[in-house]
Design an enzyme around this catalytic site. Structure first.
Site, PDB file in Angstrom:
ATOM      1  N   GLY A  44       0.816  -1.433   0.084  1.00 46.11           N
ATOM      2  CA  GLY A  44       0.204  -0.222  -0.120  1.00 46.11           C
ATOM      3  C   GLY A  44       1.151   1.341  -0.313  1.00 46.11           C
ATOM      4  N   HIS A  45       1.772   1.285   1.033  1.00 42.17           N
ATOM      5  CA  HIS A  45       3.117   2.400   0.988  1.00 42.17           C
ATOM      6  C   HIS A  45       3.613   2.359  -0.584  1.00 42.17           C
ATOM      7  CE1 HIS A  45       2.850   1.153   5.535  1.00 42.17           C
ATOM      8  NE2 HIS A  45       2.526   2.432   5.867  1.00 42.17           N
TER       9      HIS A  45
HETATM   10  P1  AMP Z   1       1.206   4.436   8.077  1.00 40.29           P
HETATM   11  O1  AMP Z   1       2.261   3.668   8.292  1.00 40.29           O
HETATM   12  O2  AMP Z   1       0.029   3.325   8.099  1.00 40.29           O
HETATM   13  O3  AMP Z   1       0.470   6.209   8.802  1.00 40.29           O
HETATM   14  O4  AMP Z   1       0.640   5.143   6.410  1.00 40.29           O
HETATM   15  C1  AMP Z   1       1.316   5.543   5.269  1.00 40.29           C
HETATM   16  C2  AMP Z   1       0.334   6.300   4.321  1.00 40.29           C
HETATM   17  O5  AMP Z   1       0.108   5.187   3.741  1.00 40.29           O
HETATM   18  C3  AMP Z   1      -0.565   6.967   4.451  1.00 40.29           C
HETATM   19  O6  AMP Z   1      -1.521   7.789   3.978  1.00 40.29           O
HETATM   20  C4  AMP Z   1      -2.149   5.788   4.915  1.00 40.29           C
HETATM   21  O7  AMP Z   1      -3.271   6.215   4.228  1.00 40.29           O
HETATM   22  C5  AMP Z   1      -1.121   4.893   3.273  1.00 40.29           C
HETATM   23  N1  AMP Z   1      -1.466   3.769   4.014  1.00 40.29           N
HETATM   24  C6  AMP Z   1      -1.986   2.645   4.613  1.00 40.29           C
HETATM   25  N2  AMP Z   1      -2.451   0.756   4.203  1.00 40.29           N
HETATM   26  C7  AMP Z   1      -2.576   2.079   2.813  1.00 40.29           C
HETATM   27  C8  AMP Z   1      -3.132   0.719   1.843  1.00 40.29           C
HETATM   28  N3  AMP Z   1      -3.341  -0.390   2.318  1.00 40.29           N
HETATM   29  N4  AMP Z   1      -3.214   1.162   0.157  1.00 40.29           N
HETATM   30  C9  AMP Z   1      -3.293   2.757  -0.032  1.00 40.29           C
HETATM   31  N5  AMP Z   1      -3.286   3.360   0.934  1.00 40.29           N
HETATM   32  C10 AMP Z   1      -2.025   3.045   2.502  1.00 40.29           C
END
Ligand code: AMP
Length: 288
Positions: A44-45
């Site tokens: 996702g990232h």
């Molecule tokens: P985090 O590391 O969880 O703070 O996420 C960092 C960024 O990645 C944020 O903008 C999240 O919304 C995005 N993100 C996390 N998981 C996903 C996913 N499965 N699909 C798309 N973006 C994601």
């Protein structure tokens, strides 16, 4: 001198070094994208990084487990940290700079400022995680001012967070274009998340029930079912699948996050629930 092609990834830890790098890019007429994360990176990232790469000449990924967005009883200490692995993934994705500041660089002694939103922060995760969105808004404001990117990309997986970030960016006239990226999922529908690492093998098999339940609710609402009836059925399905408890399953509009009433079907279904020690969140669009 930077070339337009990808050099190997550089890790920067202080704001002056980041500013210096961005200034040199801007002087050369290059556009800059920022992708904030808390690390423990997954596909996702990486999707966010690839989109950023397609939209801007230079990509900065940030990895910072932001203490101010965790509550006292939340998982700040346990949150997965995998910087070496993250570095390799970011390098492969063609990212130019990894900005990984220390907590004391972000919050030096005497730090006393907070960015707080009303409205969007007062629903869904807001009341359940007091201070969370203030922590997010404050750290993202700092990252925007530190990196001064042209664009910044965030996942729709954290849809309320995306709405909050769009709101304060507009309210504070921050000259950054905030872009949302659709949720990347596992083959069985589970939204990818760093917190999925908390799931046991058995819980991992139960986890897709959250997505299945909100997709079913969204379909029913699109067909005219009362949103309260549809989300109630989703709640029962999530508990029946083995989730320990539910924080919320609600249908709301996509812009102001107002509750959908009977007959309303434009918006999204949002859910947060506990499976074992993992708090999973997800949301889907109601496609009417
Ligand atoms: P985090 O590391 O969880 O703070 O996420 C960092 C960024 O990645 C944020 O903008 C999240 O919304 C995005 N993100 C996390 N998981 C996903 C996913 N499965 N699909 C798309 N973006 C994601």
């Amino acid at each position: 001198m930077d070339t337009p092609d990808h050099d190997s990834l550089v890790t920067l830890r202080d704001v002056d070094a980041l500013r210096h790098r961005v200034r040199s890019w801007k002087k050369a007429g290059l556009s800059v994208a920022l992708v904030p994360t808390m690390g423990a990176l997954h596909r996702g990232h990486i999707e966010l990084m690839e989109r950023a790469h397609a939209m801007a000449d230079r990509v900065i990924a940030t990895v910072f487990v932001n203490p101010t967005q965790f509550g006292p009883n939340e998982d700040f200490a346990a949150y997965p940290r995998k910087e070496a692995q993250d570095f390799d993934l970011l390098d492969k994705a063609g990212v130019h700079v990894l900005f990984a500041p220390t907590p004391s660089a972000m919050y030096p002694p005497g730090f006393a400022t907070s960015v707080r939103l009303s409205g969007l922060s007062d629903v869904l995760c807001g009341p359940l995680r007091p201070g969370h969105f203030d922590g997010v808004a404050t750290v993202v404001t700092k990252l925007f001012l530190q990196a001064q990117p042209d664009i910044a990309l965030f996942g729709e997986k954290d849809f309320q967070q995306l709405a909050v970030i769009k709101r304060f960016t507009m309210d504070l006239n921050i000259p950054v274009d905030v872009i949302g990226v659709p949720t990347v999922r596992e083959a069985d529908g589970l939204a990818m998340s760093s917190r999925n690492a908390y799931l046991s093998v058995g819980e991992r098999a139960q986890a897709p029930a959250l997505y299945a339940a909100i997709i079913a609710a969204a379909r029913d609402i699109a067909k005219g079912t009362d949103p309260f009836v549809a989300t109630d059925a989703a709640r029962r399905a999530i508990l029946a699948a083995g989730f320990r408890s539910i924080d919320y399953v609600e249908a709301r509009t996509s812009d102001t996050l107002a509750s959908l009433g009977p007959g309303q079907c434009s918006g999204r279904v949002f859910a947060a629930a506990y499976l074992g020690r993992a708090r999973l969140i997800d949301n889907v669009e109601i496609e009417s």
